[in-house]
Design an enzyme around this catalytic site. Structure first.
Site, PDB file in Angstrom:
ATOM      1  CB  CYS A 170      -0.926  -0.028   1.219  1.00 47.17           C
ATOM      2  SG  CYS A 170      -1.985   1.423   1.349  1.00 47.17           S
ATOM      3  CB  CYS A 173      -0.707   2.457   3.987  1.00 46.70           C
ATOM      4  SG  CYS A 173      -2.223   1.924   3.219  1.00 46.70           S
ATOM      5  CG  ASP A 174       2.962   0.939   4.497  1.00 41.57           C
ATOM      6  OD1 ASP A 174       2.426   1.454   5.502  1.00 41.57           O
ATOM      7  OD2 ASP A 174       2.788  -0.248   4.167  1.00 41.57           O
TER       8      ASP A 174
HETATM    9  C1  LIG Z   1      -0.383  -4.309   4.474  1.00 41.80           C
HETATM   10  C2  LIG Z   1      -1.464  -3.252   4.492  1.00 41.80           C
HETATM   11  C3  LIG Z   1      -1.226  -2.072   5.173  1.00 41.80           C
HETATM   12  C4  LIG Z   1      -2.213  -1.077   5.204  1.00 41.80           C
HETATM   13  N1  LIG Z   1      -1.960   0.078   5.891  1.00 41.80           N
HETATM   14  C5  LIG Z   1      -2.908   1.043   5.950  1.00 41.80           C
HETATM   15  C6  LIG Z   1      -2.669   2.281   6.630  1.00 41.80           C
HETATM   16  O1  LIG Z   1      -1.598   2.508   7.195  1.00 41.80           O
HETATM   17  N2  LIG Z   1      -3.683   3.200   6.621  1.00 41.80           N
HETATM   18  C7  LIG Z   1      -4.890   2.994   5.985  1.00 41.80           C
HETATM   19  O2  LIG Z   1      -5.757   3.862   6.044  1.00 41.80           O
HETATM   20  N3  LIG Z   1      -5.123   1.833   5.322  1.00 41.80           N
HETATM   21  C8  LIG Z   1      -4.169   0.877   5.286  1.00 41.80           C
HETATM   22  N4  LIG Z   1      -4.401  -0.286   4.578  1.00 41.80           N
HETATM   23  C9  LIG Z   1      -5.697  -0.459   3.924  1.00 41.80           C
HETATM   24  C10 LIG Z   1      -6.753  -0.833   4.974  1.00 41.80           C
HETATM   25  O3  LIG Z   1      -6.251  -1.808   5.849  1.00 41.80           O
HETATM   26  C11 LIG Z   1      -8.018  -1.323   4.277  1.00 41.80           C
HETATM   27  O4  LIG Z   1      -8.459  -0.337   3.382  1.00 41.80           O
HETATM   28  C12 LIG Z   1      -9.111  -1.640   5.296  1.00 41.80           C
HETATM   29  O5  LIG Z   1      -8.692  -2.637   6.192  1.00 41.80           O
HETATM   30  C13 LIG Z   1     -10.390  -2.088   4.575  1.00 41.80           C
HETATM   31  O6  LIG Z   1     -11.324  -2.460   5.540  1.00 41.80           O
HETATM   32  P1  LIG Z   1     -12.498  -3.485   5.202  1.00 41.80           P
HETATM   33  O7  LIG Z   1     -13.231  -3.678   6.483  1.00 41.80           O
HETATM   34  O8  LIG Z   1     -13.230  -3.039   4.011  1.00 41.80           O
HETATM   35  O9  LIG Z   1     -11.793  -4.842   4.748  1.00 41.80           O
HETATM   36  P2  LIG Z   1     -10.765  -5.792   5.510  1.00 41.80           P
HETATM   37  O10 LIG Z   1      -9.875  -5.054   6.407  1.00 41.80           O
HETATM   38  O11 LIG Z   1     -10.155  -6.608   4.422  1.00 41.80           O
HETATM   39  O12 LIG Z   1     -11.710  -6.723   6.412  1.00 41.80           O
HETATM   40  C14 LIG Z   1     -12.559  -7.674   5.836  1.00 41.80           C
HETATM   41  C15 LIG Z   1     -12.868  -8.755   6.855  1.00 41.80           C
HETATM   42  O13 LIG Z   1     -13.824  -9.645   6.302  1.00 41.80           O
HETATM   43  C16 LIG Z   1     -13.478 -10.973   6.659  1.00 41.80           C
HETATM   44  N5  LIG Z   1     -14.066 -11.901   5.703  1.00 41.80           N
HETATM   45  C17 LIG Z   1     -13.730 -12.114   4.411  1.00 41.80           C
HETATM   46  N6  LIG Z   1     -14.499 -13.076   3.856  1.00 41.80           N
HETATM   47  C18 LIG Z   1     -15.345 -13.494   4.842  1.00 41.80           C
HETATM   48  C19 LIG Z   1     -16.357 -14.491   4.904  1.00 41.80           C
HETATM   49  N7  LIG Z   1     -16.677 -15.271   3.847  1.00 41.80           N
HETATM   50  N8  LIG Z   1     -17.019 -14.668   6.075  1.00 41.80           N
HETATM   51  C20 LIG Z   1     -16.735 -13.890   7.164  1.00 41.80           C
HETATM   52  N9  LIG Z   1     -15.748 -12.939   7.152  1.00 41.80           N
HETATM   53  C21 LIG Z   1     -15.082 -12.745   6.010  1.00 41.80           C
HETATM   54  C22 LIG Z   1     -11.950 -10.973   6.627  1.00 41.80           C
HETATM   55  O14 LIG Z   1     -11.433 -12.042   7.387  1.00 41.80           O
HETATM   56  C23 LIG Z   1     -11.651  -9.596   7.227  1.00 41.80           C
HETATM   57  O15 LIG Z   1     -11.516  -9.663   8.624  1.00 41.80           O
HETATM   58  C24 LIG Z   1      -3.437  -1.292   4.535  1.00 41.80           C
HETATM   59  C25 LIG Z   1      -3.673  -2.475   3.844  1.00 41.80           C
HETATM   60  C26 LIG Z   1      -2.699  -3.458   3.812  1.00 41.80           C
HETATM   61  C27 LIG Z   1      -2.963  -4.734   3.066  1.00 41.80           C
END
Ligand SMILES: Cc1cc2nc3c(=O)[nH]c(=O)nc-3n(C[C@H](O)[C@H](O)[C@H](O)COP(=O)(O)OP(=O)(O)OC[C@H]3O[C@@H](n4cnc5c(N)ncnc54)[C@H](O)[C@@H]3O)c2cc1C
Length: 354
Positions: A170, A173-174
């Site tokens: 990302c 982010c980083d």
């Molecule tokens: C390495 C990394 C570093 C990052 N650093 C930053 C940062 O510093 N700042 C920032 O703003 N953003 C950062 N991001 C981006 C940020 O983490 C994401 O945009 C954010 O987490 C998205 O949130 P979400 O809830 O949509 O999805 P996710 O965080 O992906 O959460 C989705 C959840 O759904 C669950 N899930 C999936 N399928 C199923 C299923 N079939 N049944 C039940 N549960 C399920 C998963 O296990 C997960 O827990 C980073 C991303 C990455 C990969």
């Protein structure tokens, strides 16, 4: 046993799901299938799939609005936050770890009454608002899909070991952690080239490593990257290993044409070889883009009324914690309004009122 799974069945009064089914069946009032169908109905007002930043924010809002709320999470609450060591772009915190932010999100949602269960959703039937896991079936009035996605990995030695210690997926982010340093970006699509250009705002030098001689990225982006003096193209090449002591110090590159190997001294590796949305459990058609991201309107509603999507699973410009939380706020409020309309139309009580 939570009060939300007690049902008022009219002449039987209140009973639990199994007790209701057995009694109605024994009385010959309904068939077992019909009884189960009756009992399942409106078990929760809102079911949220995924307990990442989007799911936990949505849960906070719906639970605070007194809607019975169930969050189903397949691994552990936090989502991609659990893969994030240091966050310095979430408002209100100079810096916070992904784990600490997760704990705050989770505690706040639960304090308002949201229930979180560790169960993987295996099937979602959007029009019926029916959710199935390995253990149970859940019926809701509205569904919020917040199952996010994950970056595709290179699966090379050192990638996992140095994730968060020089290996990143990302740029937004980083990128700022790599001021004046030397990094490599791996990939050949729009993201890789676009993010490379973005990263040159911070870094001293950037190697753009791509396994082919031609890019999939748009021509205009490639031209812009070629004009950028900080970017060195390493084409027809693959990254084979990432190494260092505590943090990333080098990566090995192999030419796919000659098989020659050489080492690059660097402090960071950004990998942009694709992002995979978690949508494999959706059993009916929901409109999505070619990559599988769900399409929504401005209220976060998907192509099926009463089914909303928030966060990384949704097609949008950027994927961040702030955007996930913002989407989820809208989705939760829209879900509440959808349920209000449903109740006005059917005069059904909320699960909490029963
Ligand atoms: C390495 C990394 C570093 C990052 N650093 C930053 C940062 O510093 N700042 C920032 O703003 N953003 C950062 N991001 C981006 C940020 O983490 C994401 O945009 C954010 O987490 C998205 O949130 P979400 O809830 O949509 O999805 P996710 O965080 O992906 O959460 C989705 C959840 O759904 C669950 N899930 C999936 N399928 C199923 C299923 N079939 N049944 C039940 N549960 C399920 C998963 O296990 C997960 O827990 C980073 C991303 C990455 C990969």
């Amino acid at each position: 046993m939570s009060s939300s799974i007690f049902y008022h069945t009219g002449f039987l009064g209140y009973c639990t799901v199994p007790a209701c089914i057995v009694t109605l069946k024994a009385l010959g009032v309904v068939t077992l299938g019909a009884a189960a169908e009756l009992m399942r109905r409106y078990e929760y007002d809102v079911i949220i799939i995924g307990a990442g930043p989007a799911g936990l924010t949505a849960a906070l809002y719906t639970a605070r609005s007194k809607l019975s709320t169930l969050v189903l999470e397949k691994l552990a609450p936090g989502g991609q936050l659990l893969n994030t060591e240091k966050i310095e772009d979430y408002p209100g915190f100079d810096t916070i770890t992904g784990l600490a932010l997760t704990e705050k999100f989770e505690r706040q949602a639960q304090a308002f009454g949201a229930q979180i269960k560790i169960e993987e959703v295996t099937d979602l039937f959007p029009t019926q608002k029916l959710v199935r896991t390995h253990d149970a079936e859940y019926q809701a009035k509205a569904i919020i899909i917040a199952s996010g996605g994950y970056p595709r990995k290179l699966n090379i030695p050192g990638e996992k070991e140095f994730a968060g210690r020089g290996v990143s997926y990302c740029a937004l982010c980083d990128g700022a952690f790599f001021r004046d340093q030397i990094i490599a970006v791996v990939g050949g699509g729009d993201s890789a080239v676009e993010e490379s250009i973005f990263l040159t705002k911070y870094v001293r030098k950037l190697y753009l490593v791509h396994r082919r001689n031609e890019f999939r990225a748009q021509k205009i982006l490639i031209e812009r990257a070629m004009k950028n003096e900080k970017i060195a193209f390493v084409l027809d090449s693959v990254m084979e290993e990432i190494g260092g002591t505590k943090e990333v110090e080098w990566a090995t590159i192999r030419s796919v044409k000659t098989n020659d190997r050489h080492k690059l001294d660097l402090q960071g590796v950004f990998i942009f070889v694709g992002y995979i949305p978690n949508h494999e459990y959706i059993r009916e058609h929901l409109a999505h883009d070619p990559e599988g991201y769900l399409l929504t309107d401005t209220n976060m509603q998907t192509s099926v009324p009463g089914v909303f999507a928030a966060g990384d699973i949704r097609q949008q410009l950027t994927r961040q914690i702030t955007t996930a939380a913002g989407d989820a706020t809208t989705a939760a409020v829209a879900a509440e309004k959808y349920i209000e309309k449903l109740q006005q139309a059917t005069a059904l009580p909320t699960a909490r009122e029963r």
